[in-house]
Scaffold this motif. Structure first.
Motif, PDB file in Angstrom:
ATOM      1  N   UNK A   1      14.363 -12.269  -0.015  1.00  0.00           N
ATOM      2  CA  UNK A   1      15.249 -13.428   0.468  1.00  0.00           C
ATOM      3  C   UNK A   1      14.099 -14.481   0.783  1.00  0.00           C
TER       4      UNK A   1
ATOM      5  N   UNK B   1       2.502  -8.816  -9.732  1.00  0.00           N
ATOM      6  CA  UNK B   1       2.738 -10.234 -10.037  1.00  0.00           C
ATOM      7  C   UNK B   1       1.444 -10.676 -10.974  1.00  0.00           C
TER       8      UNK B   1
ATOM      9  N   UNK C   1      13.488 -10.848  -9.955  1.00  0.00           N
ATOM     10  CA  UNK C   1      12.782 -10.380  -9.004  1.00  0.00           C
ATOM     11  C   UNK C   1      13.176  -9.038  -8.404  1.00  0.00           C
TER      12      UNK C   1
ATOM     13  N   UNK D   1      -0.040  -6.991  -6.483  1.00  0.00           N
ATOM     14  CA  UNK D   1       0.282  -6.058  -7.607  1.00  0.00           C
ATOM     15  C   UNK D   1       1.788  -6.262  -7.936  1.00  0.00           C
TER      16      UNK D   1
ATOM     17  N   UNK E   1      19.313  -2.602  -1.367  1.00  0.00           N
ATOM     18  CA  UNK E   1      18.804  -3.333  -0.271  1.00  0.00           C
ATOM     19  C   UNK E   1      17.342  -3.613  -0.554  1.00  0.00           C
TER      20      UNK E   1
ATOM     21  N   UNK F   1      15.794  -6.523  -2.982  1.00  0.00           N
ATOM     22  CA  UNK F   1      16.144  -8.078  -2.748  1.00  0.00           C
ATOM     23  C   UNK F   1      14.836  -8.986  -2.093  1.00  0.00           C
TER      24      UNK F   1
ATOM     25  N   UNK G   1       8.070  -9.649 -10.935  1.00  0.00           N
ATOM     26  CA  UNK G   1       8.838 -10.788 -11.258  1.00  0.00           C
ATOM     27  C   UNK G   1       8.610 -10.830 -12.779  1.00  0.00           C
TER      28      UNK G   1
ATOM     29  N   UNK H   1      16.147 -14.457  -4.317  1.00  0.00           N
ATOM     30  CA  UNK H   1      15.545 -14.530  -5.661  1.00  0.00           C
ATOM     31  C   UNK H   1      16.418 -13.742  -6.649  1.00  0.00           C
TER      32      UNK H   1
ATOM     33  N   UNK I   1      11.517  -6.325  -5.323  1.00  0.00           N
ATOM     34  CA  UNK I   1      10.359  -5.837  -4.323  1.00  0.00           C
ATOM     35  C   UNK I   1      10.232  -4.478  -4.726  1.00  0.00           C
TER      36      UNK I   1
END
Lengths: 304, 304
Positions: free
Chosen positions: A85, A29, A150, A27, A80, A83, A163, A120, A152
């Motif tokens: 990582x 992407x 990006x 989902x 937070x 992000x 993205x 990212x 999340x």
């Protein structure tokens, strides 16, 4: 399911069936089919013209940025949850069979990986500011950049990808220069998007700061009119979708990265950004899945 | 330090001083200054012309791909050391202070994160194959795509970035169609890069398969001539740098993703890829840091 959620899900199905977008199974992407790629390229060309007229210098950064940069800018305090990582397998052959077993069981590989130095990119402009350390030229500085970012937030909303590309311009200089530049882009951005047949609202806005403490940040940002957005009613008039933002950072980044104007003051900075996929989704929603049948004035503007 | 290592380090310093590349503080992760961006755009335009003449369909994928895709293609068996896995903070406000403490101590955040459904794209073509499931048209299929790829191999070599763009074309069809298409691109790619003043060698090659078991894979790939590379002596004649590759997958991806030709056989596939940053670095190394002083025939070709 609300009417709006149904509308999003149905339109996503239409986009995938017409191969305007291509499913990857995750989902938020998606691959971009040739029509979608072409529309974004043409919108970029229209933005090119404005950026060039302003005299912006083209630079580019990859879709990963130093982890230390997010620490420095306080990103993990404010966002937070967004992000991404980046972690890598740095053990030798001895641990490889155990990693593979986990991979093939479709389990979580985390315990086999170590955190790398990169995350990212959450926005196009972050990695630019550290490169401006020092004293700016007399007229300040102006940059044009585009990057896959990006965030999340897995979603079925075609206008909320994980993205996606942000085309940004960044201005650094005196408060007057920066504010008048941002005001000019608000007008020019609105005119550009209206010429593509989109109905727009310009509104004061705030970023999605995390948690209860974030509420204060949002209120402060709104009160000082630091962020404006151009919004399009893609799914509903009640909750229009932001397709461009105009952000005034005051001295925030200049303090962090020691950026000064020619007169020795801390520089002010601002950035403007176009959400390219959101603009494309809004156009396909408003004008239909077949670009050959879009209204003639819009076609003329995109494919002159 | 070897002569070659010194040459790489010195040239990297020159690129950063001239702001051809911009430092981010992480090895192998650089911003691109305006001259570098422009050279890559012009090289892309030359590739555009060949791709269009072949009739390739332009598609695009984001720089993250489904983790399940790497599992399906066996990527973690062959190249576990290169993969970048994406992890995110999905806990609520209660764990946020502990995460922040770790972030601000510049420690490892891993224990606060969970693995997401995506990893960084290791090559441009991987996410395309699942979208081809089914039966291809009579003449097969041909795609043109460009993507930021990630390979975890921190290095001071300007020609070995961690995050870099691959411009790929992908062909799916009968063995004859695929092989003759790859052969045509080997010639056209060589002619294109020679016209930019680069001295090239075409050689049979292999991928950097992991560990001892990987040695067999490399030998097999070489024996069957599945991979060719165009190499440029950027740092030395003894160890030239690959700037383009031409890869024949036989039925590998068609078996994995059920792709058939019109006559019902499993399709064969091949991809060709240009390493855009490597080509740009080779050009700046060979012709100098100031594009205004590059040889006139090269300038004519890039900026006609």
């Amino acid at each position: 399911m609300t009417d709006e959620a149904t509308a999003k899900r149905d339109f996503m199905r239409n986009l995938l069936e017409a191969r305007v977008l291509l499913s990857t199974g995750v989902r938020g992407v998606y691959g971009r089919g040739s029509a979608f790629v072409d529309v974004i390229a043409r919108v970029q060309a229209l933005i090119d013209a404005i950026s060039s007229r302003h005299g912006a210098e083209r630079v580019s950064f990859p879709p990963v940025v130093p982890r230390a940069l997010l620490q420095r800018t306080g990103y993990m305090e404010s966002f937070p949850q967004l992000c991404g990582s980046v972690h890598a397998f740095t053990s030798g052959e001895r641990r490889h069979p155990a990693l593979l077993e986990r991979v093939n069981a479709a389990g979580d590989w985390t315990e086999f990986l170590t955190q790398t130095e990169v995350v990212l990119a959450p926005a196009a402009c972050y990695p630019l500011y550290p490169t401006l350390r020092g004293t700016l030229p007399e007229r300040g500085a102006l940059f044009d950049l585009c990057q896959f970012c990006f965030r999340h937030e897995p979603s079925d909303d075609p206008a909320r990808m994980q993205s996606f590309q942000i085309r940004e311009n960044v201005r650094a200089g005196t408060p007057d220069d920066v504010r008048s530049w941002r005001a000019a882009w608000m007008e020019e951005g609105r005119t550009l998007l209206e010429s593509l047949g989109l109905r727009l609202v310009l509104a004061s806005a705030s970023d999605p700061f995390f948690g209860r403490a974030g509420q204060l940040m949002k209120a402060n940002q709104q009160a000082q009119e630091l962020k404006f957005e151009l919004l399009v009613p893609v799914w509903s008039d009640a909750e229009p979708t932001a397709v461009a933002s105009f952000n005034y950072h005051q001295e925030h980044f200049a303090h962090l990265f020691d950026i000064h104007t020619a007169n020795g003051e801390h520089a002010h900075t601002a950035c403007i950004g176009f959400g390219l996929e959101r603009i494309a989704v809004a156009l396909f929603k408003h004008h239909g899945l077949d670009t050959g049948r879009w209204p003639e004035p819009v076609r003329q503007r995109l494919w002159p």
